[in-house]
Design a protein around this motif. Sequence first.
Motif, PDB file in Angstrom:
ATOM      1  N   THR A  22      46.852  45.001  29.199  1.00 52.27           N
ATOM      2  CA  THR A  22      45.868  46.069  29.019  1.00 52.27           C
ATOM      3  C   THR A  22      45.052  46.181  30.297  1.00 52.27           C
ATOM      4  OG1 THR A  22      45.752  45.465  26.688  1.00 52.27           O
ATOM      5  CG2 THR A  22      44.021  46.911  27.521  1.00 52.27           C
ATOM      6  N   CYS A  23      44.882  47.402  30.770  1.00 50.41           N
ATOM      7  CA  CYS A  23      44.121  47.620  32.005  1.00 50.41           C
ATOM      8  C   CYS A  23      42.664  47.213  31.795  1.00 50.41           C
ATOM      9  CB  CYS A  23      44.215  49.086  32.426  1.00 50.41           C
ATOM     10  SG  CYS A  23      43.172  49.463  33.843  1.00 50.41           S
ATOM     11  N   LEU A  24      42.161  46.381  32.722  1.00 52.99           N
ATOM     12  CA  LEU A  24      40.792  45.896  32.611  1.00 52.99           C
ATOM     13  C   LEU A  24      39.780  47.019  32.768  1.00 52.99           C
ATOM     14  CD1 LEU A  24      40.503  42.544  34.620  1.00 52.99           C
ATOM     15  CD2 LEU A  24      40.284  42.909  32.159  1.00 52.99           C
ATOM     16  N   LYS A  60      45.405  45.672  36.221  1.00 48.47           N
ATOM     17  CA  LYS A  60      44.980  47.072  36.211  1.00 48.47           C
ATOM     18  C   LYS A  60      46.191  47.990  36.265  1.00 48.47           C
ATOM     19  CE  LYS A  60      40.550  46.341  38.419  1.00 48.47           C
ATOM     20  NZ  LYS A  60      40.349  45.668  39.702  1.00 48.47           N
ATOM     21  N   CYS A  61      46.046  49.175  35.708  1.00 48.83           N
ATOM     22  CA  CYS A  61      47.122  50.164  35.786  1.00 48.83           C
ATOM     23  C   CYS A  61      47.136  50.785  37.187  1.00 48.83           C
ATOM     24  CB  CYS A  61      46.937  51.231  34.710  1.00 48.83           C
ATOM     25  SG  CYS A  61      45.558  52.350  34.996  1.00 48.83           S
ATOM     26  N   VAL A  62      48.160  51.590  37.458  1.00 52.69           N
ATOM     27  CA  VAL A  62      48.308  52.159  38.804  1.00 52.69           C
ATOM     28  C   VAL A  62      47.081  52.983  39.179  1.00 52.69           C
ATOM     29  CG1 VAL A  62      49.796  53.551  40.296  1.00 52.69           C
ATOM     30  CG2 VAL A  62      50.789  52.277  38.419  1.00 52.69           C
ATOM     31  N   LYS A  63      46.591  53.768  38.243  1.00 47.67           N
ATOM     32  CA  LYS A  63      45.451  54.643  38.518  1.00 47.67           C
ATOM     33  C   LYS A  63      44.193  53.852  38.907  1.00 47.67           C
ATOM     34  CE  LYS A  63      46.026  58.704  35.636  1.00 47.67           C
ATOM     35  NZ  LYS A  63      45.609  59.180  34.303  1.00 47.67           N
ATOM     36  N   CYS A  64      43.974  52.758  38.223  1.00 44.87           N
ATOM     37  CA  CYS A  64      42.727  51.999  38.420  1.00 44.87           C
ATOM     38  C   CYS A  64      42.829  50.963  39.553  1.00 44.87           C
ATOM     39  CB  CYS A  64      42.324  51.295  37.137  1.00 44.87           C
ATOM     40  SG  CYS A  64      42.025  52.436  35.778  1.00 44.87           S
ATOM     41  N   ALA A  65      44.066  50.615  39.922  1.00 45.95           N
ATOM     42  CA  ALA A  65      44.221  49.558  40.937  1.00 45.95           C
ATOM     43  C   ALA A  65      43.703  50.009  42.297  1.00 45.95           C
ATOM     44  CB  ALA A  65      45.669  49.136  41.046  1.00 45.95           C
TER      45      ALA A  65
HETATM   46 ZN   LIG Z   1      43.506  51.702  34.119  1.00 46.28          ZN
END
Ligand SMILES: [Zn+2]
Length: 109
Positions: free
Chosen positions: A83-85, A104-109
């Motif tokens: 799960t993305c933090l 983190k997911c790609v968007k949030c990384a």
């Molecule tokens: Zn995310």
Amino acid sequence: MDQAKKDEMREIIQKKLEETKTEIAQLKELTKPIKPDNAYGRLSRMDAINNKTINDAALRKQKKQLQKLERALVKIEKGNYGTCLKCGKDIPLGRLKFMPWTTKCVKCA
Ligand SMILES: [Zn+2]
């Protein structure tokens, strides 16, 4: 994340952990203090020092990765792995397989 995916990721992480540990053991061997005596010729001693610097950096990187992988395993056991933090969405399995330690997911990384 369902049980089958969890099992799959646990296996991937454990394999990666083993690889990382092996890598660390090898790098530790390579980063032993360089002898100050004449065991090396002048040039090869310079090479040894350069290589040591590179290997020291690689060792630090591998140690960090080991910690991250261990944390990922704990997360699988706790059930909050994948799960993305930042946004709380599921991180795609493809990304997790490629970077099992990611939080983190790609968007949030
Ligand atoms: Zn995310």
